[in-house]
Design an enzyme around this catalytic site. Sequence first.
Site, PDB file in Angstrom:
ATOM      1  CB  CYS A  66       7.413 139.655  85.132  1.00 48.24           C
ATOM      2  SG  CYS A  66       8.510 139.424  83.746  1.00 48.24           S
ATOM      3  NE  ARG A  99       2.595 138.138  88.290  1.00 51.12           N
ATOM      4  CZ  ARG A  99       1.604 138.984  88.081  1.00 51.12           C
ATOM      5  NH1 ARG A  99       0.483 138.860  88.760  1.00 51.12           N
ATOM      6  NH2 ARG A  99       1.712 139.957  87.206  1.00 51.12           N
ATOM      7  CD1 TRP A 115       6.655 133.259  81.265  1.00 52.80           C
ATOM      8  CD2 TRP A 115       6.422 134.957  79.814  1.00 52.80           C
ATOM      9  NE1 TRP A 115       6.027 132.776  80.147  1.00 52.80           N
ATOM     10  CE2 TRP A 115       5.872 133.779  79.245  1.00 52.80           C
ATOM     11  CE3 TRP A 115       6.385 136.135  79.072  1.00 52.80           C
ATOM     12  CZ2 TRP A 115       5.284 133.763  77.984  1.00 52.80           C
ATOM     13  CZ3 TRP A 115       5.811 136.114  77.816  1.00 52.80           C
ATOM     14  CH2 TRP A 115       5.268 134.936  77.284  1.00 52.80           C
ATOM     15  CG  ASN A 123       4.969 142.608  85.670  1.00 54.25           C
ATOM     16  OD1 ASN A 123       5.127 142.034  84.599  1.00 54.25           O
ATOM     17  ND2 ASN A 123       3.797 142.645  86.285  1.00 54.25           N
ATOM     18  N   GLY A 124       6.530 144.207  83.033  1.00 53.19           N
ATOM     19  CA  GLY A 124       5.905 144.963  81.945  1.00 53.19           C
ATOM     20  C   GLY A 124       6.846 145.028  80.761  1.00 53.19           C
ATOM     21  CD  GLU A 179     -11.056 126.167  78.425  1.00 50.85           C
ATOM     22  OE1 GLU A 179     -10.628 126.901  77.531  1.00 50.85           O
ATOM     23  OE2 GLU A 179     -10.526 126.092  79.551  1.00 50.85           O
ATOM     24  CE  LYS A 221      -7.491 124.749  80.979  1.00 56.13           C
ATOM     25  NZ  LYS A 221      -8.137 125.896  80.512  1.00 56.13           N
ATOM     26  CD  GLU A 278      -3.941 126.455  79.142  1.00 53.09           C
ATOM     27  OE1 GLU A 278      -4.977 125.950  79.620  1.00 53.09           O
ATOM     28  OE2 GLU A 278      -3.567 127.594  79.412  1.00 53.09           O
ATOM     29  CG  HIS A 305     -16.017 121.158  55.073  1.00 50.10           C
ATOM     30  ND1 HIS A 305     -16.567 121.070  53.817  1.00 50.10           N
ATOM     31  CD2 HIS A 305     -17.065 121.138  55.938  1.00 50.10           C
ATOM     32  CE1 HIS A 305     -17.884 121.029  53.906  1.00 50.10           C
ATOM     33  NE2 HIS A 305     -18.217 121.064  55.187  1.00 50.10           N
ATOM     34  CE  LYS A 328      -4.724 131.521  87.005  1.00 51.08           C
ATOM     35  NZ  LYS A 328      -5.473 130.421  86.359  1.00 51.08           N
TER      36      LYS A 328
HETATM   37  C1  AGP Z   1      -6.181 129.401  80.553  1.00 54.20           C
HETATM   38  O1  AGP Z   1      -6.021 128.076  80.951  1.00 54.20           O
HETATM   39  C2  AGP Z   1      -4.976 130.001  79.990  1.00 54.20           C
HETATM   40  N1  AGP Z   1      -3.914 129.984  80.925  1.00 54.20           N
HETATM   41  C3  AGP Z   1      -5.100 131.248  79.176  1.00 54.20           C
HETATM   42  O2  AGP Z   1      -5.633 130.890  77.950  1.00 54.20           O
HETATM   43  C4  AGP Z   1      -5.939 132.404  79.748  1.00 54.20           C
HETATM   44  O3  AGP Z   1      -7.281 132.052  79.733  1.00 54.20           O
HETATM   45  C5  AGP Z   1      -5.704 133.653  78.907  1.00 54.20           C
HETATM   46  O4  AGP Z   1      -4.366 134.032  79.005  1.00 54.20           O
HETATM   47  C6  AGP Z   1      -6.597 134.800  79.319  1.00 54.20           C
HETATM   48  O5  AGP Z   1      -6.374 135.190  80.635  1.00 54.20           O
HETATM   49  P1  AGP Z   1      -7.394 136.047  81.428  1.00 54.20           P
HETATM   50  O6  AGP Z   1      -8.647 135.268  81.568  1.00 54.20           O
HETATM   51  O7  AGP Z   1      -6.724 136.299  82.750  1.00 54.20           O
HETATM   52  O8  AGP Z   1      -7.620 137.316  80.657  1.00 54.20           O
END
Ligand code: AGP
Length: 614
Positions: A2, A27, A77, A103-104, A487, A491, A494, A510, A609
């Site tokens: 949002c 966002r 969102w 927003n919230g 990570e 990536k 995502e 395992h 974001k």
């Molecule tokens: C990262 O690519 C992601 N979009 C997501 O995992 C992000 O790292 C997570 O939401 C944490 O966000 P922040 O670092 O703003 O706290």
Amino acid sequence: MCGIVGYVGYKPVTDILMDGLEQLEYRGYDSSGIAVMCEKEIRVYKAVGKLQNLREELKGHENEFNSSTMGIGHIRWATHGAPTVLNAHPHTCNCGGLVIVHNGIIENYKELKEELIKTGCIFRSETDTEVVAHLVAKKYDKCKNLTEAVRLASKEIEGAYALCVMHKDCKQKLVITKRNAPLVVGVGINEFYAASDVPAIIKHTNKAVYLNDNQIATLTPEKMELIDADGNKIEPKAEILPWEPVALSKMGYKHFMLKEIHEQPDVIRNILVGKLHAPDENIVLDEVKLTKETLKNLNRIQIIACGTSLHAAMIGKYLIEGFCGIAVDVEASSEYIYRKTVTDEHTLVIGVSQSGETADTLTAIKQSKARGSHILIITNRPDSAMAREADSLIPVNAGIEVSVAATKSYIAQLMAFYLLALYMSEVKESMAKTDLTSLKAELMILPQKIEQILAHKEDIQNVARVYANTKDFIYIARGINYPTALEGALKLKEISYINATGYPAGELKHGPIAMLDDTMPVLSILMNGSVYEKLLSNSEEAKARNARMIALTNSKDEKLSHLFEHIIRVPDVPEIFSPIIAMIPLQLIAYYIAEFLGKDVDQPRNLAKSVTVE
Ligand code: AGP
């Protein structure tokens, strides 16, 4: 997650709102809407999906709003209720005279809704937000003062909110307030902007006021009046934003993500400025406000973070334990906040967050702070809510990251951990001076090594093309690169929506090994160092199950080509720095696969974001 914008001034408002929303698109959202003050009434326009759909919706209505100079806008969102036009913001009271964007999350919305229905309010959406529209309208009907109505309503609301409110009776007045959600006011001449984040206002002004929780601002073209929750006047403090509008441009790259990947050598150089002058000089980390005595005696550190920041935190654990011998626990904030955690005034709590607004991490930080722990925040947003909770603040200075998938902010977080771990080991004298000097020398030349990788990105693109149509992907690594595997997999998931998982390679046998066959690519992050041979054996095990093997390696061993179908070679570095060097090709693989698949790289579906809800 949002985003809200508002404007009151003298310019045509629709363009400002639409442009502001576009700057907040990063966002994450699934519907949008604006409300503009027209001659006789407030008009609301909404659409599901991308902002382009809202632009289409506005077409043909220009004569209704062309002369309007005040309005509010929102990208939603979905949390409460599906992404539909009815659930999209702005929301209105019964008569449509009062309009709000939010927003919230309003936690007590069910109770409020029941009460409001009894008094005749008619709800049209499934959102938590609509209760606020009705509640403020009820207060306004009694007191006929919009600021007071917002103030009284906010006393009854529980949860997190940034709100922008307008009423048809107040032709040139916006009232805004916030609690645990970001809100910034842009100060112009005879005009004010309100927004969830700086990108929405920076084109127009670099002068801004950040609202603190529970403050209420009344904006008219001439002035901004600020009060606290009890109605006491506060003098707004404007600051100059250290932002360049150019940071929000793609600079010729196809996507922000690719641009941000290429910025990483400079991100490393920037964070070193003023902190590491020469390998034989001590690290300067004045941001750490703990006394050297306290640091020397520290025996426990808790790191909390989410997503990519959590992976940076996991590497931080390796570094701090390895360099300083201090026990470090790492936990996902969302788990941390709902169990009985043991932190106190003797624990250093480190919060890591690109946005500095992630609700789970913010709550975890507040809990630890209440127990007396020293709070150290590593963030890319020194203007964020988390930064304001910090006792010590390490800003990572990566510059704005627009792409939802974190890349340069991750590398910057890792750099913050390298500097912190080295600094602490200097204070504790836990490592030989010669070792420290050679590590610092290697740290300083990392940018050139990343540039070497980027210079050959086409090789990585070629490998990505081969695997673009696979359904699943496995990343394996050991030791300090286990978080790199997590990570790398994150990536890929995502932005390409391919099912990718990172495993510590020793765990393959395992369970996960059962999945392997000739359709499954296994990418082995095979970095020279303590676990190289072990990982090589694990890779052999995977190969023996016919998996399609890919190596990401800094080894020069020519024999690897017997085991791996594709080999991505990177420059050699000491094992401890390999997470930085290994991450660049993994970011590129994810990027190129998503690009081949035609995905929305910078704004992947369902993601935001800045995750401001728990
Ligand atoms: C990262 O690519 C992601 N979009 C997501 O995992 C992000 O790292 C997570 O939401 C944490 O966000 P922040 O670092 O703003 O706290």
